[in-house]
Design a protein around this motif. Structure first.
Motif, PDB file in Angstrom:
ATOM      1  N   LYS A 196      44.863  12.658  86.801  1.00  0.00           N
ATOM      2  CA  LYS A 196      45.053  11.211  86.730  1.00  0.00           C
ATOM      3  C   LYS A 196      45.921  10.805  85.542  1.00  0.00           C
ATOM      4  CE  LYS A 196      40.543  10.364  88.878  1.00  0.00           C
ATOM      5  NZ  LYS A 196      39.191   9.793  88.687  1.00  0.00           N
ATOM      6  N   VAL A 197      46.710  11.732  85.024  1.00  0.00           N
ATOM      7  CA  VAL A 197      47.571  11.445  83.868  1.00  0.00           C
ATOM      8  C   VAL A 197      49.006  11.817  84.187  1.00  0.00           C
ATOM      9  CG1 VAL A 197      47.917  11.769  81.388  1.00  0.00           C
ATOM     10  CG2 VAL A 197      45.633  12.049  82.353  1.00  0.00           C
ATOM     11  N   ARG A 198      49.943  10.942  83.805  1.00  0.00           N
ATOM     12  CA  ARG A 198      51.366  11.236  83.885  1.00  0.00           C
ATOM     13  C   ARG A 198      51.969  11.051  82.491  1.00  0.00           C
ATOM     14  NH1 ARG A 198      49.236  12.495  87.756  1.00  0.00           N
ATOM     15  NH2 ARG A 198      49.649  11.994  89.945  1.00  0.00           N
ATOM     16  N   VAL A 199      52.879  11.942  82.119  1.00  0.00           N
ATOM     17  CA  VAL A 199      53.470  11.909  80.779  1.00  0.00           C
ATOM     18  C   VAL A 199      54.941  11.516  80.868  1.00  0.00           C
ATOM     19  CG1 VAL A 199      53.979  13.216  78.684  1.00  0.00           C
ATOM     20  CG2 VAL A 199      51.907  13.722  79.991  1.00  0.00           C
ATOM     21  N   ILE A 200      55.328  10.528  80.066  1.00  0.00           N
ATOM     22  CA  ILE A 200      56.736  10.187  79.864  1.00  0.00           C
ATOM     23  C   ILE A 200      57.144  10.837  78.551  1.00  0.00           C
ATOM     24  CG2 ILE A 200      58.407   8.344  79.522  1.00  0.00           C
ATOM     25  CD1 ILE A 200      56.399   6.465  80.959  1.00  0.00           C
ATOM     26  N   LEU A 201      57.935  11.904  78.617  1.00  0.00           N
ATOM     27  CA  LEU A 201      58.300  12.638  77.411  1.00  0.00           C
ATOM     28  C   LEU A 201      59.330  11.862  76.597  1.00  0.00           C
ATOM     29  CD1 LEU A 201      58.451  16.333  78.657  1.00  0.00           C
ATOM     30  CD2 LEU A 201      56.818  15.329  77.040  1.00  0.00           C
ATOM     31  N   LYS A 202      59.051  11.732  75.307  1.00  0.00           N
ATOM     32  CA  LYS A 202      59.919  11.025  74.373  1.00  0.00           C
ATOM     33  C   LYS A 202      60.227  11.936  73.181  1.00  0.00           C
ATOM     34  CE  LYS A 202      60.052   7.004  76.543  1.00  0.00           C
ATOM     35  NZ  LYS A 202      61.302   6.278  76.924  1.00  0.00           N
ATOM     36  N   ASP A 203      60.990  11.412  72.210  1.00  0.00           N
ATOM     37  CA  ASP A 203      61.392  12.213  71.052  1.00  0.00           C
ATOM     38  C   ASP A 203      60.345  12.237  69.948  1.00  0.00           C
ATOM     39  OD1 ASP A 203      63.839  12.800  72.227  1.00  0.00           O
ATOM     40  OD2 ASP A 203      64.819  11.041  71.357  1.00  0.00           O
ATOM     41  N   GLU A 204      59.371  11.339  70.008  1.00  0.00           N
ATOM     42  CA  GLU A 204      58.353  11.257  68.975  1.00  0.00           C
ATOM     43  C   GLU A 204      56.978  11.050  69.606  1.00  0.00           C
ATOM     44  OE1 GLU A 204      59.377   8.988  65.143  1.00  0.00           O
ATOM     45  OE2 GLU A 204      60.561   7.947  66.674  1.00  0.00           O
ATOM     46  N   THR A 205      55.955  11.166  68.767  1.00  0.00           N
ATOM     47  CA  THR A 205      54.583  10.837  69.148  1.00  0.00           C
ATOM     48  C   THR A 205      54.020   9.875  68.103  1.00  0.00           C
ATOM     49  OG1 THR A 205      54.188  12.955  70.259  1.00  0.00           O
ATOM     50  CG2 THR A 205      52.249  11.766  69.468  1.00  0.00           C
ATOM     51  N   HIS A 206      53.285   8.874  68.556  1.00  0.00           N
ATOM     52  CA  HIS A 206      52.617   7.974  67.615  1.00  0.00           C
ATOM     53  C   HIS A 206      51.589   8.748  66.795  1.00  0.00           C
ATOM     54  CE1 HIS A 206      53.939   3.908  68.852  1.00  0.00           C
ATOM     55  NE2 HIS A 206      54.072   4.440  70.053  1.00  0.00           N
ATOM     56  N   PHE A 207      51.566   8.469  65.485  1.00  0.00           N
ATOM     57  CA  PHE A 207      50.584   9.071  64.588  1.00  0.00           C
ATOM     58  C   PHE A 207      49.890   7.954  63.820  1.00  0.00           C
ATOM     59  CE2 PHE A 207      49.510  10.771  60.315  1.00  0.00           C
ATOM     60  CZ  PHE A 207      48.543  11.683  60.703  1.00  0.00           C
TER      61      PHE A 207
ATOM     62  N   ALA B 198      56.408   5.085  65.539  1.00  0.00           N
ATOM     63  CA  ALA B 198      57.334   5.756  66.458  1.00  0.00           C
ATOM     64  C   ALA B 198      58.039   4.734  67.351  1.00  0.00           C
ATOM     65  CB  ALA B 198      56.565   6.755  67.318  1.00  0.00           C
ATOM     66  N   ASN B 199      59.343   4.921  67.498  1.00  0.00           N
ATOM     67  CA  ASN B 199      60.160   4.024  68.333  1.00  0.00           C
ATOM     68  C   ASN B 199      60.450   4.739  69.648  1.00  0.00           C
ATOM     69  OD1 ASN B 199      61.953   2.250  69.475  1.00  0.00           O
ATOM     70  ND2 ASN B 199      63.317   2.133  67.713  1.00  0.00           N
ATOM     71  N   ILE B 200      59.493   4.645  70.583  1.00  0.00           N
ATOM     72  CA  ILE B 200      59.587   5.373  71.855  1.00  0.00           C
ATOM     73  C   ILE B 200      59.239   4.422  73.007  1.00  0.00           C
ATOM     74  CG2 ILE B 200      59.266   7.709  70.969  1.00  0.00           C
ATOM     75  CD1 ILE B 200      56.272   7.422  71.548  1.00  0.00           C
ATOM     76  N   PRO B 201      60.105   3.457  73.287  1.00  0.00           N
ATOM     77  CA  PRO B 201      59.776   2.435  74.288  1.00  0.00           C
ATOM     78  C   PRO B 201      59.555   3.004  75.685  1.00  0.00           C
ATOM     79  CG  PRO B 201      62.111   2.357  73.716  1.00  0.00           C
ATOM     80  CD  PRO B 201      61.457   3.280  72.732  1.00  0.00           C
ATOM     81  N   ILE B 202      58.649   2.376  76.408  1.00  0.00           N
ATOM     82  CA  ILE B 202      58.417   2.681  77.817  1.00  0.00           C
ATOM     83  C   ILE B 202      59.339   1.779  78.627  1.00  0.00           C
ATOM     84  CG2 ILE B 202      56.730   2.690  79.691  1.00  0.00           C
ATOM     85  CD1 ILE B 202      54.572   3.058  77.487  1.00  0.00           C
TER      86      ILE B 202
END
Length: 273
Positions: A62-73, A94-98
């Motif tokens: 039930k999970v889908r991943v949109i791969l970006k350059d960063e991860t929120h920490f 992190a600046n990783i807009p959906i």
């Protein structure tokens, strides 16, 4: 029909007094455990650079991943273990807009509603919000991320300050429910074109603002272990009941109960703990 929950998964450091733990986090992560229990037909969509983070979710199908350059920490520090309403936070912002294009190919054909969980104001551009509104289904949004701004830099992260967001009225126009706490309500007010506002206030309870105002008492908890993700748990429980056509008052009372059960143990909601 499927409930679609969208927002970043995070790497978190939780410090309670002198004890430090590292874990997976993010509103969508915490909410997935509640939906797994109370609204099983859901899909969690997360954005990050490390796809292994989803291994901690309750159901990987039930999970889908949109791969970006960063991860929120995030660093969540609770300096006083006897008062878990007090929290100090840092983030890498992190600046990783959906983006609309990220979602078009992974959204299910039949959608019940959207739950949107921005962690900062980069996460959901207005174009993405307008695209989701075009499905004409209920939309539930957590406000906090839109108000977050980096303040003082501490090593590689920033302290967080909250401020109004010029585009917030456009983002929220026509939304079903928005979720925020009392401090955030003091910043943005309550004059928005939404069906209802759900305002939480930690151990002091919550209130629902629509045509009138309903106040909900918090469920007393004598063994507070971990409040990280408590607001996210409350929101997911509330949405689960509302989508089952329960009243706002009944949904908030149920959400208060589930949130109180979550803070008895470390990590996300688990009905067996």
């Amino acid at each position: 029909m499927t409930l679609v929950v969208i927002g970043p998964v995070t790497k978190d450091e939780v410090i309670i007094e002198s004890e430090c733990k590292y874990k997976v986090g993010g509103a969508t992560y915490f909410q997935s455990f509640v939906f797994e229990e109370f609204y099983e037909d859901y899909l969690a969509i997360v954005n990050c650079s490390d796809s292994s983070l989803i291994d901690e979710f309750p159901d990987l199908d039930k999970v889908r991943v949109i791969l970006k350059d960063e991860t929120h920490f995030f660093i969540n520090e609770y300096p006083d273990g006897s008062n878990m309403d007090i929290r100090h936070q840092l983030s890498n912002f992190a600046n990783i807009p959906i983006l609309k294009g990220d979602l078009e190919s992974i959204l299910p054909d039949d959608i019940d509603a959207f739950v949107l969980n921005p962690l900062n104001r980069y996460d959901f551009p207005l174009e993405t919000i307008e695209f989701l509104k075009s499905f004409n289904v209920p939309i539930f949004i957590s406000i906090q991320g839109f108000l977050r701004l980096p303040d003082v830099k501490v090593n590689e992260n920033y302290t967080i300050k909250l401020d109004n967001f010029a585009m917030l009225s456009d983002i929220l126009r026509g939304v079903t429910s928005i979720f925020l706490d009392e401090a955030e309500a003091n910043i943005i007010g309550t004059d928005f074109d939404v069906d209802e506002m759900v305002v939480t206030n930690g151990s002091l309870g919550s209130r629902i603002v629509s045509d009138n105002e309903i106040k909900i008492d918090a469920v007393k908890c004598d063994n507070v272990v971990d409040t990280t993700g408590c607001g996210d748990t409350f929101m997911a429980a509330y949405v689960s009941d509302r989508l089952c056509l329960k009243s706002a008052e009944k949904s908030a009372e149920f959400a208060s109960l589930i949130a109180s059960e979550k803070i008895h143990s470390f990590g996300p909601y688990n009905s067996e703990k």
